[in-house]
Scaffold this motif. Structure first.
Motif, PDB file in Angstrom:
ATOM      1  N   TYR A 546      45.099  34.605   0.034  1.00 38.66           N
ATOM      2  CA  TYR A 546      44.978  36.097  -0.114  1.00 38.66           C
ATOM      3  C   TYR A 546      43.423  36.500  -0.169  1.00 38.66           C
ATOM      4  O   TYR A 546      43.111  37.631   0.580  1.00 38.66           O
ATOM      5  CB  TYR A 546      45.704  36.657  -1.349  1.00 38.66           C
ATOM      6  CG  TYR A 546      45.675  38.296  -1.200  1.00 38.66           C
ATOM      7  CD1 TYR A 546      46.501  38.909  -0.561  1.00 38.66           C
ATOM      8  CD2 TYR A 546      44.849  38.939  -2.336  1.00 38.66           C
ATOM      9  CE1 TYR A 546      46.373  40.226  -0.698  1.00 38.66           C
ATOM     10  CE2 TYR A 546      44.796  40.136  -2.394  1.00 38.66           C
ATOM     11  CZ  TYR A 546      45.458  40.988  -1.474  1.00 38.66           C
ATOM     12  OH  TYR A 546      45.634  42.405  -1.619  1.00 38.66           O
ATOM     13  N   LEU A 547      42.678  35.873  -0.715  1.00 35.48           N
ATOM     14  CA  LEU A 547      41.302  36.194  -0.741  1.00 35.48           C
ATOM     15  C   LEU A 547      40.608  35.950   0.573  1.00 35.48           C
ATOM     16  O   LEU A 547      39.850  36.607   1.036  1.00 35.48           O
ATOM     17  CB  LEU A 547      40.509  35.010  -1.741  1.00 35.48           C
ATOM     18  CG  LEU A 547      39.084  35.532  -2.162  1.00 35.48           C
ATOM     19  CD1 LEU A 547      38.966  36.848  -2.729  1.00 35.48           C
ATOM     20  CD2 LEU A 547      38.559  34.316  -3.140  1.00 35.48           C
ATOM     21  N   ARG A 548      41.114  34.817   1.093  1.00 39.44           N
ATOM     22  CA  ARG A 548      40.559  34.511   2.490  1.00 39.44           C
ATOM     23  C   ARG A 548      40.998  35.714   3.678  1.00 39.44           C
ATOM     24  O   ARG A 548      40.117  36.391   4.351  1.00 39.44           O
ATOM     25  CB  ARG A 548      41.301  33.212   3.246  1.00 39.44           C
ATOM     26  CG  ARG A 548      40.673  31.915   2.670  1.00 39.44           C
ATOM     27  CD  ARG A 548      41.553  30.845   3.383  1.00 39.44           C
ATOM     28  NE  ARG A 548      40.887  29.559   2.995  1.00 39.44           N
ATOM     29  CZ  ARG A 548      41.565  28.542   3.406  1.00 39.44           C
ATOM     30  NH1 ARG A 548      42.630  28.370   4.201  1.00 39.44           N
ATOM     31  NH2 ARG A 548      40.789  27.151   3.203  1.00 39.44           N
ATOM     32  N   ARG A 549      41.972  36.382   3.492  1.00 38.74           N
ATOM     33  CA  ARG A 549      42.559  37.434   4.425  1.00 38.74           C
ATOM     34  C   ARG A 549      42.002  38.659   3.858  1.00 38.74           C
ATOM     35  O   ARG A 549      41.854  39.416   4.898  1.00 38.74           O
ATOM     36  CB  ARG A 549      44.112  37.329   4.321  1.00 38.74           C
ATOM     37  CG  ARG A 549      45.051  36.280   5.014  1.00 38.74           C
ATOM     38  CD  ARG A 549      46.220  36.288   4.982  1.00 38.74           C
ATOM     39  NE  ARG A 549      46.909  34.968   5.549  1.00 38.74           N
ATOM     40  CZ  ARG A 549      47.976  34.986   5.702  1.00 38.74           C
ATOM     41  NH1 ARG A 549      49.103  36.083   5.486  1.00 38.74           N
ATOM     42  NH2 ARG A 549      48.823  33.858   6.401  1.00 38.74           N
ATOM     43  N   ARG A 550      41.999  38.953   2.631  1.00 36.49           N
ATOM     44  CA  ARG A 550      41.168  40.137   2.335  1.00 36.49           C
ATOM     45  C   ARG A 550      39.659  40.304   2.735  1.00 36.49           C
ATOM     46  O   ARG A 550      39.170  41.182   2.778  1.00 36.49           O
ATOM     47  CB  ARG A 550      41.348  40.533   0.958  1.00 36.49           C
ATOM     48  CG  ARG A 550      42.736  40.976   0.628  1.00 36.49           C
ATOM     49  CD  ARG A 550      42.901  42.493   0.831  1.00 36.49           C
ATOM     50  NE  ARG A 550      42.322  43.214   0.086  1.00 36.49           N
ATOM     51  CZ  ARG A 550      41.322  44.043   0.410  1.00 36.49           C
ATOM     52  NH1 ARG A 550      40.838  43.978   1.608  1.00 36.49           N
ATOM     53  NH2 ARG A 550      40.863  45.064  -0.192  1.00 36.49           N
ATOM     54  N   THR A 551      38.995  39.097   2.680  1.00 37.02           N
ATOM     55  CA  THR A 551      37.779  39.066   3.238  1.00 37.02           C
ATOM     56  C   THR A 551      37.154  38.841   4.561  1.00 37.02           C
ATOM     57  O   THR A 551      36.262  38.174   4.834  1.00 37.02           O
ATOM     58  CB  THR A 551      36.854  38.268   1.681  1.00 37.02           C
ATOM     59  OG1 THR A 551      37.401  36.872   2.199  1.00 37.02           O
ATOM     60  CG2 THR A 551      37.058  38.315   0.628  1.00 37.02           C
ATOM     61  N   GLU A 552      38.356  38.515   5.182  1.00 34.21           N
ATOM     62  CA  GLU A 552      38.042  38.246   6.953  1.00 34.21           C
ATOM     63  C   GLU A 552      37.739  39.462   7.721  1.00 34.21           C
ATOM     64  O   GLU A 552      38.155  40.310   7.571  1.00 34.21           O
ATOM     65  CB  GLU A 552      39.413  37.660   7.410  1.00 34.21           C
ATOM     66  CG  GLU A 552      39.273  36.660   8.403  1.00 34.21           C
ATOM     67  CD  GLU A 552      38.888  37.286   9.793  1.00 34.21           C
ATOM     68  OE1 GLU A 552      37.866  37.177  10.464  1.00 34.21           O
ATOM     69  OE2 GLU A 552      39.877  38.169  10.264  1.00 34.21           O
ATOM     70  N   THR A 553      36.545  39.359   8.266  1.00 35.57           N
ATOM     71  CA  THR A 553      35.924  40.492   8.782  1.00 35.57           C
ATOM     72  C   THR A 553      36.813  41.103  10.041  1.00 35.57           C
ATOM     73  O   THR A 553      36.773  42.386   9.998  1.00 35.57           O
ATOM     74  CB  THR A 553      34.512  40.212   9.197  1.00 35.57           C
ATOM     75  OG1 THR A 553      34.468  39.179  10.412  1.00 35.57           O
ATOM     76  CG2 THR A 553      33.624  39.862   8.077  1.00 35.57           C
ATOM     77  N   GLY A 575      53.809  39.188   5.529  1.00 38.36           N
ATOM     78  CA  GLY A 575      52.969  39.885   6.122  1.00 38.36           C
ATOM     79  C   GLY A 575      51.481  39.682   6.005  1.00 38.36           C
ATOM     80  O   GLY A 575      50.824  38.386   5.440  1.00 38.36           O
ATOM     81  N   PHE A 576      50.621  40.559   6.264  1.00 37.79           N
ATOM     82  CA  PHE A 576      49.212  40.582   6.295  1.00 37.79           C
ATOM     83  C   PHE A 576      48.493  39.475   6.880  1.00 37.79           C
ATOM     84  O   PHE A 576      47.760  38.534   6.390  1.00 37.79           O
ATOM     85  CB  PHE A 576      48.861  40.685   4.726  1.00 37.79           C
ATOM     86  CG  PHE A 576      47.202  40.900   4.600  1.00 37.79           C
ATOM     87  CD1 PHE A 576      46.708  41.860   5.442  1.00 37.79           C
ATOM     88  CD2 PHE A 576      46.861  40.451   3.374  1.00 37.79           C
ATOM     89  CE1 PHE A 576      45.346  42.001   5.151  1.00 37.79           C
ATOM     90  CE2 PHE A 576      45.371  40.685   3.338  1.00 37.79           C
ATOM     91  CZ  PHE A 576      44.613  41.376   4.116  1.00 37.79           C
ATOM     92  N   THR A 703      41.676  28.178  12.218  1.00 36.58           N
ATOM     93  CA  THR A 703      41.852  29.625  11.523  1.00 36.58           C
ATOM     94  C   THR A 703      40.406  29.986  11.560  1.00 36.58           C
ATOM     95  O   THR A 703      39.496  29.168  11.635  1.00 36.58           O
ATOM     96  CB  THR A 703      42.410  29.460  10.049  1.00 36.58           C
ATOM     97  OG1 THR A 703      41.580  28.866   9.160  1.00 36.58           O
ATOM     98  CG2 THR A 703      43.786  28.701  10.268  1.00 36.58           C
ATOM     99  N   PRO A 704      40.233  31.388  10.964  1.00 40.94           N
ATOM    100  CA  PRO A 704      38.744  31.764  10.751  1.00 40.94           C
ATOM    101  C   PRO A 704      37.944  30.905   9.601  1.00 40.94           C
ATOM    102  O   PRO A 704      36.954  31.237   9.232  1.00 40.94           O
ATOM    103  CB  PRO A 704      39.018  33.218  10.454  1.00 40.94           C
ATOM    104  CG  PRO A 704      40.235  33.603  11.142  1.00 40.94           C
ATOM    105  CD  PRO A 704      41.142  32.339  11.207  1.00 40.94           C
TER     106      PRO A 704
END
Length: 810
Positions: A546-553, A575-576, A703-704
């Motif tokens: 979740y932290l990865r996805r919330r901080t992915e530019t 999702g997300f 992945t990013p």
């Protein structure tokens, strides 16, 4: 647009239709601004006419029943069309008219006869109030069109709208923890005694007494009505006295409920056990008197972002009676109201002492929550003072080999640093608030406040993050080296004591406004929402994902939301996820497979997603846990394929190297990808059962957050070299693909995991490994079958063809 199920879609369409009714074309925002005074005058006049001759306590209680639920059992926010802000609009009308009993004056100045029952005017009154709220939303949106307000104008409008329209931002139990942590610690109670004349525990007692009295009165009235209805339904004859009691109860509940809903300071003092003088101080602090001053003036100020009822939820009629507008004293505003009074106190030391102890609590509680999310006992380093580059000095050497860096480097400090396996998370905590003018839509004040809170915290966190990744360690201020050679991934979390609403989510806007500088962005989250996340994310690897996805530019530009918890629930529901730019990823990781046309097409089809209300399941669970609902509801969780779940449980329980980072990688796989991986593992085991030989598979994914390869090897019975063969296969394939990490598991013929290995060493050219790749005759990357896809959508209950193909739910 993401909403919660078909019922959520229906409610969304209904609310959109309701909002659009009566709208006419305007050529510009300026035209709407110029029309606003006429619109306000029209609706205020109409509401004043409806209120003529009425007891506004009757009207406000009926409006409350019209707009918000009496009980939370079965309540779903996504399907609710009520607006708590309607109550504020009508309450401001009552305040502006200057009297609880509005004079019965008709249009010609004569007494208005006959006066209708209050319950007959509620629908019309709420319709006019909604038109005021519609205008409020439009004028908030119009801020974005003003070029003089800077890049934060649109965000200022969103904040103003959310502050005026949204109520009850905290769950009761979590809000109580936050308030108690700040307001009941040693020393703070003494400050409250000196500055406001009461304590937080007394506020709590008064608050509970108000709500208990209200609930008891309403329940008694419903019981009286229910007994009469049951007797009539059974064919019995009602006793005249019972009939009269039932009729009065019906009248007091549904027709004229103001008197039965009101309360006095003396009644609250009696039931709460708090001295009446202190009760009166509390009620005066959290109430607004009916003082007059002009309804149109108050409504105009409200539309422009100024709400005198912000933070308070009681109305006083001036003769000792009070009315609860929504839920009594709002738990999420108590601290802000008291802080304003402490600041205004002539005791200057009070605010300094309060601020220090408030900040300490926020830091300690944030660290406790992050530690729980990561499955550790506490931060690796707390209140860490370290050496940092001085401003503008990009060549400052702070590597491990630096000589006496304390002589030329600057000072830095971070609230907490967590190092878990090869992942580092830097936490900065800010207890500062957004000022009222900024919350009211002042974009310039907002920019200034954000620089002092989110901006400064972000710079502090990013500085630690970059130093760790560049140097694999930090220099303490005293010249000692902290060696962290295994850190491969780092993230920043900025935790705010206050709820910043849409500000915390709109990372892309903050980047454009230079408030989030640098190449990475932090996760900006309130303590309340972090506490909810700690209750819902049951694996550290899920938290990291979740932290990865919330901080992915890239993701920051592709979704819009008002509430962090909607985004969190979107994540839990599968999702997300947004398709990353495949060409950019291939440039970063040249050993990966060449992007296929399908990936490019999916990336080009990405459009911004607006996240609607997705917290119904979370609300139902929290309401039951808090005792507000009688329906037992399971805790919302994120589900994985059973095989993936077993792998994650093995890695986490044994704290195998790579457990958190690669656990997040596996959780990132789609439902389809997880199913295929599980099937491939079964195939490997089946082959070993047939021939008792060693078999293996390798699946890579990009992945990013890096290029990873997952390996599975089988353990034939009596074969002692399986682990070594898997190790060599991993080493060669990881090198061939130039992957930054690889995880391998060894499974026996019962599909039980017997060993695991993690490799995360940086890629470097090696003649030895080139020879190993050649000797093993590994398939070149260009000829490998495609790896498993990142998690896009996880089927939940029923599936359809699109979901089985890995499509993202829209």
């Amino acid at each position: 647009m993401i909403v919660d199920g078909e019922e959520g879609v229906a409610a969304l369409l209904s609310n959109m239709s309701r909002f659009s009714e009566g709208l006419v074309r305007a050529d510009s925002w300026d035209e709407i601004d110029s029309q606003a005074p006429h619109i306000i005058h029209f609706h205020v006049t109409a509401m004043a006419d409806l209120l003529a001759g009425q007891d506004t306590f009757d009207v406000l209680e009926l409006v409350r029943q019209h707009e918000i639920p009496l009980f939370l059992t079965g309540y779903k926010e996504s399907q609710n069309s009520g607006l708590a802000a309607v109550i504020d609009v009508v309450a401001l009308m009552a305040i502006g008219l200057g009297s609880r009993l509005v004079p019965a004056v008709g249009p010609d100045g004569d007494d208005k006869e006959p006066i209708p029952h209050p319950n007959t005017i509620i629908e019309q009154l709420c319709t006019h109030a909604r038109e005021i709220l519609k205008l409020t939303s439009l004028l908030s949106a119009s801020l974005a069109a003003n070029p003089d307000l800077g890049p934060l104008a649109g965000l200022a409008g969103q904040l103003r709208s959310s502050e005026l329209m949204i109520r009850g931002k905290h769950y009761e139990s979590i809000g109580a923890i936050l308030n108690e942590g700040v307001l009941e610690i040693p020393g703070i109670e003494d400050i409250l005694e000196r500055t406001v004349g009461f304590t937080y525990s007394e506020i709590t007692a008064v608050r509970e007494a108000i709500r208990e009295q209200y609930t008891t009165k309403k329940s008694d009235l419903l019981d009286s009505i229910g007994r009469a209805a049951s007797s009539h339904a059974d064919g019995g004859r009602l006793d005249p006295n019972d009939k009269a009691v039932a009729e009065k109860a019906f009248f007091d509940f549904f027709v004229s409920p103001g008197t039965s809903s009101a309360f006095s300071a003396s009644s609250i003092a009696l039931s709460s056990g708090v001295e009446i003088q202190r009760v009166e101080r509390i009620l005066n602090t959290f109430s607004h008197p009916i003082t007059g001053g002009g309804a149109e003036k108050l409504i105009t100020a409200f539309v422009q972002g100024g709400n005198p009822l912000s933070g308070i939820d009681l109305l006083a009629d001036g003769t000792g009676n009070y009315l609860m507008l929504q839920n009594g004293i709002p738990i999420d505003h108590v601290r802000r109201v008291l802080e304003n009074q402490i600041k205004a106190s002539p005791d200057s030391r009070a605010w300094n002492t309060y601020g220090q102890r408030r900040d300490k609590f926020a830091e300690e509680f944030a660290c406790k929550l992050v530690a729980s999310l990561l499955g550790v006992t506490g931060p690796s380093y707390k209140a860490l003072k370290y050496l940092a580059p001085t401003r503008g000095d990009s060549d400052c050497d702070l590597s491990r080999n630096a000589v006496h860096p304390e002589n030329y480097a600057g000072d830095g400090e971070t609230d907490a640093l967590f190092v878990v396996d090869d992942v580092a998370i830097c936490v900065e905590v800010k207890a500062g608030s957004i000022r009222e003018k900024a919350r009211g839509g002042n974009a310039l004040r907002l920019a200034d406040d954000l620089k002092k809170t989110i901006g400064e915290a972000t710079q502090q966190a990013q500085r630690v993050q970059s130093l760790l990744l560049e140097n694999q360690g930090l220099w303490r201020k005293n010249g000692q080296w902290i060696d962290l050679p295994n850190v491969r991934e780092a993230h920043s979390v900025v935790v705010c004591l206050d709820d910043f609403g849409p500000l915390a989510i709109a990372a892309d806007t903050l980047v454009r406004a230079d408030l989030l500088p640098g190449d990475s962005i932090p996760w900006v989250v309130s303590l309340h929402d972090l506490s909810v996340a700690e209750r819902l994310l049951n694996r550290a690897s899920s938290f990291l994902l979740y932290l990865r996805r919330r901080t992915e530019t890239q993701a920051a530009r592709l979704f819009v939301a008002v509430d962090e918890l909607d985004v969190l629930m979107w994540f839990l529901k599968g999702g997300f996820y947004f398709t990353a730019d495949p060409d950019l990823l291939h440039q970063r990781f040249p050993g990966s497979l060449l992007p296929k046309p399908g990936k490019r097409r999916r990336f080009k089809k990405e459009v911004p997603t607006r996240v609607g209300t997705l917290t119904d399941d979370l609300d139902a669970w929290m309401y039951f846990e808090e005792g507000s609902s009688a329906i037992e509801t399971p805790r919302p969780t994120r589900s994985e394929h059973p095989t993936i779940e077993r792998i994650l449980a093995y890695l986490e329980s044994n704290r195998e190297p790579g457990w958190i980072r690669f656990g997040a990688d596996l959780s990132n796989l789609s439902s389809d990808a997880q199913h295929r991986l599980a099937r491939n593992i079964q195939t490997v085991v089946a082959k070993t059962r047939r021939d008792n030989g060693f078999h293996a598979l390798a699946l890579g994914f990009l992945t990013p957050w890096g290029q990873a390869v997952f390996f599975v090897g089988s353990q034939p019975e009596g074969y002692t070299h399986a682990k070594q063969r898997l190790h060599e296969y991993m080493k060669a394939k990881k090198y061939q693909l130039r992957a930054d990490r690889a995880l391998g598991i060894l499974v026996d013929t019962r599909e039980s995991i017997v060993a695991a290995e993690y490799q995360n060493d940086p890629w470097e050219p090696s003649d030895e490994l080139d020879s190993l790749v050649a000797d093993m005759r590994l398939v070149p990357a260009a000829r490998m079958t495609r790896g498993v896809r990142p998690k896009a959508w996880r089927a939940n209950g029923r599936s359809n063809r699109r979901n089985r193909k890995g499509g993202r739910k829209r």
